[in-house]
Design a protein around this motif. Structure first.
Motif, PDB file in Angstrom:
ATOM      1  N   GLU A 308      44.255  37.028  33.901  1.00  0.00           N
ATOM      2  CA  GLU A 308      43.666  37.198  32.574  1.00  0.00           C
ATOM      3  C   GLU A 308      42.606  36.134  32.349  1.00  0.00           C
ATOM      4  N   ALA A 309      41.607  36.450  31.527  1.00  0.00           N
ATOM      5  CA  ALA A 309      40.514  35.514  31.258  1.00  0.00           C
ATOM      6  C   ALA A 309      40.185  35.503  29.771  1.00  0.00           C
ATOM      7  N   CYS A 310      39.628  34.361  29.326  1.00  0.00           N
ATOM      8  CA  CYS A 310      39.100  34.236  27.969  1.00  0.00           C
ATOM      9  C   CYS A 310      37.874  33.348  28.015  1.00  0.00           C
ATOM     10  N   PRO A 320      42.899  41.162  30.602  1.00  0.00           N
ATOM     11  CA  PRO A 320      43.106  41.289  32.038  1.00  0.00           C
ATOM     12  C   PRO A 320      41.789  41.571  32.755  1.00  0.00           C
ATOM     13  N   VAL A 321      41.572  40.860  33.865  1.00  0.00           N
ATOM     14  CA  VAL A 321      40.345  41.048  34.659  1.00  0.00           C
ATOM     15  C   VAL A 321      40.659  41.427  36.099  1.00  0.00           C
ATOM     16  N   GLY A 322      41.924  41.526  36.443  1.00  0.00           N
ATOM     17  CA  GLY A 322      42.266  41.926  37.798  1.00  0.00           C
ATOM     18  C   GLY A 322      43.751  41.875  38.038  1.00  0.00           C
ATOM     19  N   THR A 323      44.213  42.662  39.008  1.00  0.00           N
ATOM     20  CA  THR A 323      45.606  42.644  39.446  1.00  0.00           C
ATOM     21  C   THR A 323      45.631  42.504  40.956  1.00  0.00           C
ATOM     22  N   ASN A 324      46.346  41.493  41.430  1.00  0.00           N
ATOM     23  CA  ASN A 324      46.417  41.235  42.865  1.00  0.00           C
ATOM     24  C   ASN A 324      47.851  41.349  43.353  1.00  0.00           C
ATOM     25  N   THR A 325      48.035  42.020  44.490  1.00  0.00           N
ATOM     26  CA  THR A 325      49.341  42.083  45.147  1.00  0.00           C
ATOM     27  C   THR A 325      49.383  41.035  46.250  1.00  0.00           C
ATOM     28  N   LEU A 326      50.383  40.182  46.214  1.00  0.00           N
ATOM     29  CA  LEU A 326      50.478  39.052  47.155  1.00  0.00           C
ATOM     30  C   LEU A 326      51.237  39.504  48.406  1.00  0.00           C
ATOM     31  N   THR A 327      50.559  40.219  49.278  1.00  0.00           N
ATOM     32  CA  THR A 327      51.191  40.847  50.440  1.00  0.00           C
ATOM     33  C   THR A 327      51.913  39.819  51.305  1.00  0.00           C
ATOM     34  N   PRO A 336      33.289  38.720  39.706  1.00  0.00           N
ATOM     35  CA  PRO A 336      31.827  38.835  39.719  1.00  0.00           C
ATOM     36  C   PRO A 336      31.213  38.759  38.324  1.00  0.00           C
ATOM     37  N   GLN A 337      32.032  38.901  37.267  1.00  0.00           N
ATOM     38  CA  GLN A 337      31.518  38.844  35.898  1.00  0.00           C
ATOM     39  C   GLN A 337      31.389  37.407  35.388  1.00  0.00           C
ATOM     40  N   TRP A 338      31.768  36.467  36.189  1.00  0.00           N
ATOM     41  CA  TRP A 338      31.753  35.059  35.752  1.00  0.00           C
ATOM     42  C   TRP A 338      30.356  34.615  35.341  1.00  0.00           C
ATOM     43  N   THR A 339      29.338  35.096  36.051  1.00  0.00           N
ATOM     44  CA  THR A 339      27.962  34.666  35.760  1.00  0.00           C
ATOM     45  C   THR A 339      27.441  35.224  34.445  1.00  0.00           C
ATOM     46  N   ASN A 340      28.119  36.213  33.884  1.00  0.00           N
ATOM     47  CA  ASN A 340      27.668  36.823  32.635  1.00  0.00           C
ATOM     48  C   ASN A 340      28.309  36.208  31.404  1.00  0.00           C
ATOM     49  N   ARG A 341      29.078  35.146  31.590  1.00  0.00           N
ATOM     50  CA  ARG A 341      29.781  34.505  30.477  1.00  0.00           C
ATOM     51  C   ARG A 341      29.355  33.042  30.364  1.00  0.00           C
ATOM     52  N   PRO A 342      29.215  32.536  29.118  1.00  0.00           N
ATOM     53  CA  PRO A 342      28.895  31.109  28.964  1.00  0.00           C
ATOM     54  C   PRO A 342      30.029  30.211  29.444  1.00  0.00           C
ATOM     55  N   ALA A 343      31.250  30.714  29.371  1.00  0.00           N
ATOM     56  CA  ALA A 343      32.423  29.981  29.871  1.00  0.00           C
ATOM     57  C   ALA A 343      33.482  30.999  30.233  1.00  0.00           C
ATOM     58  N   ARG A 344      34.377  30.614  31.140  1.00  0.00           N
ATOM     59  CA  ARG A 344      35.404  31.552  31.594  1.00  0.00           C
ATOM     60  C   ARG A 344      36.644  30.757  31.985  1.00  0.00           C
ATOM     61  N   PHE A 345      37.778  31.121  31.376  1.00  0.00           N
ATOM     62  CA  PHE A 345      39.034  30.456  31.671  1.00  0.00           C
ATOM     63  C   PHE A 345      40.041  31.498  32.151  1.00  0.00           C
ATOM     64  N   TYR A 346      40.943  31.067  33.053  1.00  0.00           N
ATOM     65  CA  TYR A 346      41.837  32.024  33.699  1.00  0.00           C
ATOM     66  C   TYR A 346      43.294  31.581  33.563  1.00  0.00           C
ATOM     67  N   ARG A 347      44.168  32.587  33.529  1.00  0.00           N
ATOM     68  CA  ARG A 347      45.597  32.330  33.599  1.00  0.00           C
ATOM     69  C   ARG A 347      46.255  33.495  34.353  1.00  0.00           C
ATOM     70  N   LEU A 348      47.495  33.278  34.802  1.00  0.00           N
ATOM     71  CA  LEU A 348      48.213  34.294  35.586  1.00  0.00           C
ATOM     72  C   LEU A 348      49.487  34.711  34.865  1.00  0.00           C
ATOM     73  N   ARG A 349      49.868  35.949  35.102  1.00  0.00           N
ATOM     74  CA  ARG A 349      51.182  36.410  34.664  1.00  0.00           C
ATOM     75  C   ARG A 349      51.675  37.468  35.648  1.00  0.00           C
ATOM     76  N   SER A 350      52.968  37.567  35.760  1.00  0.00           N
ATOM     77  CA  SER A 350      53.531  38.568  36.644  1.00  0.00           C
ATOM     78  C   SER A 350      53.582  39.913  35.964  1.00  0.00           C
ATOM     79  N   LEU A 351      53.650  40.977  36.754  1.00  0.00           N
ATOM     80  CA  LEU A 351      53.785  42.329  36.205  1.00  0.00           C
ATOM     81  C   LEU A 351      55.205  42.554  35.719  1.00  0.00           C
TER      82      LEU A 351
END
Length: 351
Positions: A308-310, A320-327, A336-351
């Motif tokens: 997730e990002a804000c 939510p900006v993506g879902t990754n499976t940790l194989t 890739p949208q990072w360059t279109n934001r003045p700032a970008r912060f991330y956090r993780l959560r499980s499904l």
């Protein structure tokens, strides 16, 4: 009657003084005796202090070669034979188990290897203010800048947290600190020296920060209780942990880090499964890449994680900006949208 010189500084108690108590002569006698006794003690003090050390003269300075005193709290003199004490020889206080503390004067500029190693009762190494080469914090010996931990006293018990700003843990820095149960290594540390934790028989687990790039051989020799060495980053350089006298410890590594095999430093390895997913903030894949921002997510095999990002942490709206499976227990996330934001912060959560 013998004169004062013949009596060798003994207090003179003359018979006629004893017969003149009403005139105050007895008071004079007591004062005279006390003063002469004080002078005698002051004259013998340097000799008694010198008797606690073996030392040599070196270009107009004194090098302590060994301590031979009764132990307890020891203060190293700033001068001996009217010459400054500037050096402490290798192993000068080593294995002297009756020492409880050592105070180092300001003019000591050289302390030899293993000078204070192996004191099971030593609780503090204290450096006087103004020393140009060494310092001490909470009874632990450091270099002047505080970036190298030189010696933790062998009598230290319980837990110890290495201060922030320490870059290097010196050779034998925690040698035979048998009562230490936990050592917290700060993120600023990049190097752990030869036999740094040799003989820490009460140490059960230890976590190695991601910034540590090298570990000296036999760093955990004779750590009989050690069962886990947990690495937060990529594998550092090391030949052996000291498998000759080490317990059956396991090396744990975070999925997504590199340099690991079935064994490491002579010990078996296993993935380090944490209670929650984390972002690995090290390695060349972390941070700004070509037109995107990326990082490795580490957790557990075959689980899925939502990123997730804000854009504002003061009033966050997480999306939510993506879902990754940790194989294999890890996965690389790229935004890739990072360059279109003045700032970008991330956090993780499980499904």
């Amino acid at each position: 009657m013998m004169n004062e010189k013949d009596q060798g500084m003994k207090p003179i108690c003359l018979p006629w003084l004893k017969k003149s108590a009403r005139s105050g002569a007895v008071g004079l006698l007591r004062t005279t005796c006390a003063l002469r006794l004080l002078v005698l003690l002051l004259l013998t003090l340097p000799t008694a202090l010198q008797a606690q050390f073996n030392y040599i003269t070196n270009n107009g300075t004194i090098t302590l070669t060994s301590y031979i005193g009764p132990g307890g709290a020891v203060t190293i003199p700033s001068t001996l034979d009217d010459l400054p004490v500037t050096s402490i020889e290798n192993r000068a206080f080593s294995n002297y188990t009756s020492l409880t503390s050592v105070t180092i004067p300001g003019n000591v500029t050289n302390i030899g290897r293993y000078a204070f190693s192996g004191h099971t009762s030593l609780m503090a190494i204290i450096v006087e203010a103004g020393n140009s080469s060494y310092s001490s914090v909470d009874g632990v010996l450091f270099d002047k800048s505080g970036t190298m931990l030189i010696q933790c006293p062998g009598g230290r018990t319980g837990s110890y947290t290495i201060p922030s700003g320490v870059i290097s843990i010196g050779d034998l820095a925690f040698y035979y600190c048998r009562s230490l149960t936990n050592v917290t290594i700060g993120n600023s540390v990049t190097n752990i020296g030869l036999r740094a934790f040799d003989g820490c028989t009460s140490l059960v687990t230890i976590s190695i920060p991601s910034g540590v790039a090298s570990i000296g051989n036999f760093a955990f020799e004779a750590c009989a209780s050690l069962n886990a060495v947990c690495f937060q980053g990529n594998a550092p350089s090391i030949s052996t942990f000291g498998v000759g006298r080490i317990s059956a410890a396991t090396v744990y590594y975070l999925p997504g880090t590199t340099g690991w095999g079935a064994t490491f430093g002579g010990l078996p390895t296993a993935p380090w499964v944490l209670p929650n997913p984390i972002i690995l903030n090290n390695g060349p894949s972390f941070g700004v890449q070509a037109n995107r921002f990326g990082f490795v997510i580490s957790w557990a095999r075959n689980l899925s994680v939502v990123v997730e990002a804000c854009t504002d942490l003061t009033q966050p709206v997480w999306s939510p900006v993506g879902t990754n499976t940790l194989t294999d227990g890890s996965s690389y996330f790229s935004d890739p949208q990072w360059t279109n934001r003045p700032a970008r912060f991330y956090r993780l959560r499980s499904l």
